[in-house]
Design a protein around this motif. Structure first.
Motif, PDB file in Angstrom:
ATOM      1  N   TYR A  29       0.830  -1.202   0.000  1.00 18.12           N
ATOM      2  CA  TYR A  29       0.000   0.000   0.000  1.00 18.12           C
ATOM      3  C   TYR A  29       0.862   1.249   0.000  1.00 18.12           C
ATOM      4  CZ  TYR A  29      -4.736  -1.848   0.595  1.00 18.12           C
ATOM      5  OH  TYR A  29      -5.953  -2.431   0.378  1.00 18.12           O
ATOM      6  N   GLY A  34      -1.449   3.578  -2.028  1.00 19.16           N
ATOM      7  CA  GLY A  34      -2.749   2.950  -1.845  1.00 19.16           C
ATOM      8  C   GLY A  34      -2.966   1.835  -2.855  1.00 19.16           C
ATOM      9  N   LEU A  42      -4.539  -7.355  -5.069  1.00 20.54           N
ATOM     10  CA  LEU A  42      -4.330  -5.930  -4.872  1.00 20.54           C
ATOM     11  C   LEU A  42      -3.869  -5.300  -6.180  1.00 20.54           C
ATOM     12  CD1 LEU A  42      -2.321  -5.882  -1.505  1.00 20.54           C
ATOM     13  CD2 LEU A  42      -4.702  -5.220  -1.831  1.00 20.54           C
TER      14      LEU A  42
END
Length: 211
Positions: A29, A34, A42
């Motif tokens: 992240y 992010g 992800l």
């Protein structure tokens, strides 16, 4: 511990100890300003890099990262089957602890430099010995693993794929073959130290990173 290697078709595989996964996800992240979560995948916000997380054996039913993180501290029992032509090892594993195991070494003739009839004779002998090794390994798996088949969430295999396939072709081992995990561990010729290392490796979380 984190290890990485190239992945067929692009990207790379990263293997992470369960206790380090949360920190690795936080790092992803942070590195990508992010990320968007879609189940166990992800996608970085800054550049579209993807990380597809593959749960360790026994936790395949989880569908998102929260579920995976919740299940990692108490993984179900798994079986291990490591097989090569010169040795085999089987075990029942709780967490990363080998609860019971059996390691066996076999004598297999090496190749001969001679040609013609002699070479063919040795080739047939090696084939016969390989069949015998597969049979003996199946006997060991039946003796050690079958009594616990009902409690095993998965069977993790390692070593020579052809030898493993030959072992699991034994009809007695059908309950174990049905639980075979698709990922094959890369292991040296099985011995106790290799078996104990495989018990740890089998529990790692595998992540396919692209790029």
């Amino acid at each position: 511990m984190v290890t990485a290697r190239p992945a067929a078709g692009g990207g790379r595989w990263v293997e992470i100890s369960p206790d380090r996964l949360r920190g690795w996800l936080d790092g992803f992240y942070g590195r990508h300003d992010g990320a968007e979560e879609d189940g166990l995948t992800l996608t970085g916000a800054s550049n579209g890099d993807t990380a597809a997380v593959h749960p360790p054996p026994g936790l395949e039913a989880v569908t998102d990262l929260d579920g995976l993180l919740a299940g990692l501290p108490a993984p179900p029992a798994i079986g291990l089957l490591l097989a090569r032509k010169g040795a085999a090892a089987v075990a029942v594993v709780d967490g990363t602890t080998v609860r019971l195991s059996k390691v066996e070494r076999f004598h297999v003739h090496g190749r001969t430099a001679a040609g013609g009839w002699s070479q063919q004779r040795y080739a047939r002998r090696r084939d016969n010995q390989s069949d015998a090794v597969a049979g003996k390994t199946a006997d060991i798996a039946a003796r050690v693993l079958l009594p616990h088949a009902g409690e095993l969430a998965a069977l993790v295999c390692g070593g020579d794929r052809g030898m493993v396939d030959a072992v699991l072709a034994d009809r007695r081992l059908a309950p174990l073959a049905a639980k075979r995990h698709p990922h094959l561990l890369e292991v040296a010729e099985p011995r106790l130290a290799v078996l104990e290392e495989a018990a740890v490796t089998a529990r790692k979380v595998r992540i396919h990173l692209v790029p």
